[in-house]
Write an enzyme that holds these catalytic residues in place. Structure first.
Site, PDB file in Angstrom:
ATOM      1  CE  LYS A  84      11.070  40.122  87.534  1.00  0.00           C
ATOM      2  NZ  LYS A  84      11.030  41.116  86.435  1.00  0.00           N
ATOM      3  CB  SER A 159       8.065  43.176  87.694  1.00  0.00           C
ATOM      4  OG  SER A 159       8.940  42.785  86.635  1.00  0.00           O
ATOM      5  CB  SER A 183      10.209  44.890  84.861  1.00  0.00           C
ATOM      6  OG  SER A 183       8.809  45.017  84.859  1.00  0.00           O
TER       7      SER A 183
END
Length: 465
Positions: A84, A159, A183
């Site tokens: 990520k 996210s 997220s």
């Protein structure tokens, strides 16, 4: 006697890792399969960013050489991995989706990355995120928008939207993420994969600007519960740099997860007792899940904890956290932040010590509420997201069932209400809308019961087929 399993980019991560260890397939060959899939899907979907094929090939070659030398290898040896883009990877561009950080190259790995790389994963790049991971729709001015792999006109969530999209489309076998207001869970629901927000302290993080701030946690994503457990076994476990880490070793998650649902005490609530608005098609999937659980022998009752304090608690702590972490950066670059994020950071400026104290007092009460609730129930079942994947051209859903949403957080309550309880929660794919968009169901367990939650999730996943 059966022959070796044919391995492709859609194979389970456990099968891919086992095939590399048996040398049925080399890490180089496995990487090529995934690079081919990335070349096929990523130009449209935009899930993987900062891809570096040359370094990835060098990493795969090193993985093959280690195996050939007889060296002991880790659980993820040879698996391609994209981290990520809010997780620092030493020597790799890490932008946080912000133009302010677009040239940032960290010198060292953060702890989650250190553990995944230490388990033998081959770094290939990063996965796309919203700006500073704020908001559950993945778009930013550095790399653009990540699209839903099932319907590219729709949001992949966020996210960890790049991670979920890359998983669902076979670009990577596993993915890391983080979760403050959903997220890990929201993009898993939107893309049809599995995402888990672990118990507070289960996956330690380092370095952090504040080791005592506990709204955001790191965690795993995968295409199935068993693969997610494998990644959690690598991520979890204590570390002396993380004072709030739970003491259980990650190895408790390494064994295959399986359980019976017979006799499981399930509390099912579509709307948390009227506390949240939920799209009719999402509600129908959750109700269908309840019927399936009952059919498998679980004792299902309509019940929900009173989480009335959760909204103020989450929004206060989130604003405080954003201002503490990003306030100086916003002051130095006032025009370089998206408006919704800038407003959230500035909301933290007016908070008083009494406001923050109230939020922590309420958070303690919410924890007690859940402790008492789980005295009578084993698991809470509710929606992951209150809406199905929305158009990728929108920043956030503006209404649910015709009711206007006042802010860009309102449609995420089903996730962030659970955040401030500290309990582990997992999104498991269970159904679709009438147009085929994925809908996940959220399972929540008592704090610390992560292994038990995975066992229930695996059995629930089997019900969904």
């Amino acid at each position: 006697m059966t022959g070796p399993v044919e391995i492709g980019p859609d194979s389970t991560a456990r099968d891919q890792a086992a095939a590399v260890r048996r040398r049925d397939i080399s890490a180089r060959e496995l990487l090529d399969l995934h690079l081919d899939r990335i070349a096929e899907r990523n130009p449209e979907l935009n899930a993987i960013v900062s891809l570096d094929e040359e370094r990835a090939r060098a990493g795969a070659a090193a993985a093959d050489e280690a195996l050939a030398s007889g060296a002991e290898v880790g659980a993820l040896h040879g698996l391609p991995f994209a981290f990520k883009d809010t997780h620092a990877v030493g020597g790799w561009r890490t932008t946080y989706g912000s133009p302010v950080m677009s040239d940032n190259v960290p010198e060292r790995d953060e702890l989650i990355v250190e553990r995944v790389r230490g388990a033998g994963a081959v770094t290939i790049g990063k996965t796309n995120v919203p700006e500073f991971a704020a908001g559950s729709h993945t778009f930013n001015p550095v790399f653009g928008t990540t699209l839903n792999p099932v319907d590219p006109t729709r949001s992949a969530g966020g996210s960890s939207g790049g991670a979920a999209c890359a998983l669902a489309s076979g670009m990577v076998p596993l993915a890391d993420g983080s979760d403050m207001g959903g997220s890990l869970r929201n993009p898993a629901s939107f893309c049809g994969v599995v995402g888990m927000r672990p118990s507070l302290g289960r996956v330690p993080e380092w370095p952090l600007y504040n080791q005592w701030e506990t709204t955001s946690v790191g965690g795993p994503m995968a295409r199935n519960v068993g693969d997610l457990a494998l990644l959690l076994s690598v991520m979890a476990g204590p570390d002396p740099r993380a004072p709030q880490a739970l003491g259980d070793p990650g190895s408790v998650f390494a064994e295959p997860v399986a359980a019976s649902l017979a006799g499981l005490r399930v509390a099912l609530s579509v709307d948390l007792g009227g506390a949240i608005d939920v799209d009719h098609e999402v509600a129908a999937v959750v109700e269908q899940a309840g019927r399936a659980l009952a059919g498998a022998g679980a004792s299902v009752s309509g019940a929900a904890p009173d989480l009335g304090l959760a909204d103020d608690t989450f929004r206060t702590l989130r604003a405080w956290h954003f201002q503490a972490k990003l306030g100086r950066l916003l002051a130095a670059h006032p025009d370089a932040f998206k408006q919704s994020l800038a407003d959230n950071i500035r909301a933290g400026e007016s908070l008083t010590g009494a406001d923050v104290a109230r939020a922590y007092t309420q958070r303690t009460a919410l924890s007690e509420t859940m402790r008492a609730f789980f005295g009578d129930h084993d698991v809470l079942v509710l929606p992951v997201s209150q809406v199905p994947p929305f158009p990728a051209t929108q920043e956030f859903p503006t209404e649910i069932n015709g009711k206007p949403m006042a802010t860009y957080l309102d449609w995420m309550r089903s996730a962030y209400f659970i955040t401030v309880t500290g309990c582990p929660a997992i999104s498991v794919p269970f159904g679709t809308t009438s147009t085929g968009l994925p809908v996940g169901v959220q399972l929540v367990a008592p704090h610390g019961a992560d292994r038990r939650l995975l066992e229930v999730a695996a059995a629930f996943e089997a019900l969904a087929g």
